[in-house]
Design an enzyme around this catalytic site. Structure first.
Site, short mmCIF file in Angstrom:
data_model
loop_
_atom_site.label_atom_id
_atom_site.label_comp_id
_atom_site.label_asym_id
_atom_site.label_seq_id
_atom_site.Cartn_x
_atom_site.Cartn_y
_atom_site.Cartn_z
N SER A 1 -5.31 6.05 7.55
CA SER A 1 -4.36 5.71 8.61
C SER A 1 -4.59 6.64 9.81
CB SER A 1 -2.93 5.77 8.06
OG SER A 1 -2.03 5.13 8.93
N HIS B 1 -0.72 -0.92 2.64
CA HIS B 1 -1.18 0.20 3.46
C HIS B 1 -1.36 1.47 2.64
CE1 HIS B 1 -1.89 2.29 7.21
NE2 HIS B 1 -1.01 3.21 6.88
#
Length: 260
Positions: free
Chosen positions: A97, A230
């Protein structure tokens, strides 16, 4: 750039050794708000010759008393300064990320120095920096930040419901979101292979998004999809570590296909 001998830089990376001296060091950069604890149990899932260096930026874990860094330039510059003493062995960079953008900026700075270059950059869970839309980030307000985080983390916000924990955790998260909101990359094509990794149910980065990293390397690119969202590095950690074990040079990884 900060002086690598500065004692304040010594705490930026936590060393999780394997066999010494290692065949390779895997340098890991976490997602927004996180620290080196995100990689606490990675060593056991990697080949014995791989040592893990996990970034712990100011304002989190045992660095809570230090003011968090609020710009990508400072974060990358200080990370490079702290990393220089560890470049005596082959190494690879991994970022998840926000950490993938930090890893890229670190690699971009290292390319300008007469030092050993990374064997591989693994970018996880994020579109390549030059393809991110600046307006996609929330403002400074805590509620805005947490709403944005909730989109990708779901139930993982339990800690922020406790006022005392929220007070401890929010400064680092605010600073990291400020880093992302103000980050204006100067894209440079790296002479380093890149592997893009993403969870198949990630609401922020899809297959098209992860493939944009191919535009930032002249040394080969591949992508890999994982089950999960995610935060697949947490929920499907063994799958990710298995892939890294095969892909890292010490794991016998084959060269990535050249970028066309």
């Amino acid at each position: 750039m900060a002086d690598p001998k500065n004692s304040g830089d010594a705490s930026w990376f936590r060393h999780r050794p394997g066999v010494e001296p290692p065949a390779l060091r895997l340098v890991c950069f976490p997602h927004a708000g996180a620290g080196s604890a995100a990689f606490a149990d990675w060593r056991s899932g990697l080949p014995a010759g791989v040592a893990v260096l996990a970034a712990c930026h100011p304002g989190r874990q045992d660095r809570l008393a230090e003011p968090p860094v609020g710009s990508m330039d400072e974060l990358a510059d200080r990370s490079v300064a702290a990393l220089l003493p560890w470049l005596d062995r082959p190494y690879a960079l991994f970022g998840h990320s926000m950490g993938s953008a930090v890893a890229y900026e670190v690699a971009r700075r290292l390319a300008e120095l007469p030092v050993r270059q990374p064997e591989l950059l693994v970018a996880s869970g994020r579109v390549a920096p030059h393809r991110v839309v600046p307006g996609d980030f929330p403002g400074d307000g805590d509620d805005e930040i947490l709403a944005s985080l909730r989109e990708v983390s779901g139930h993982r916000l339990d800690a922020f419901a406790e006022p005392a924990l929220r007070e401890l955790l929010m400064p680092a998260l605010r600073a990291d979101y400020r880093v992302l909101r103000t980050y204006r990359p100067e894209p440079a094509v790296l002479d380093v292979p890149i592997a893009g990794c993403v969870g198949i149910s990630d609401p922020r980065c899809d297959l098209v998004g992860i493939r944009t990293w191919a535009e930032l390397t002249s040394a080969g690119f591949e992508h890999r999809l994982f089950a999960g969202d995610h935060f697949y590095p947490e929920t499907h950690r063994s799958d990710l570590l298995g892939y890294l074990s095969r892909r890292l040079p010490c794991g016998g990884g084959i060269p990535l296909p050249a970028r066309r």
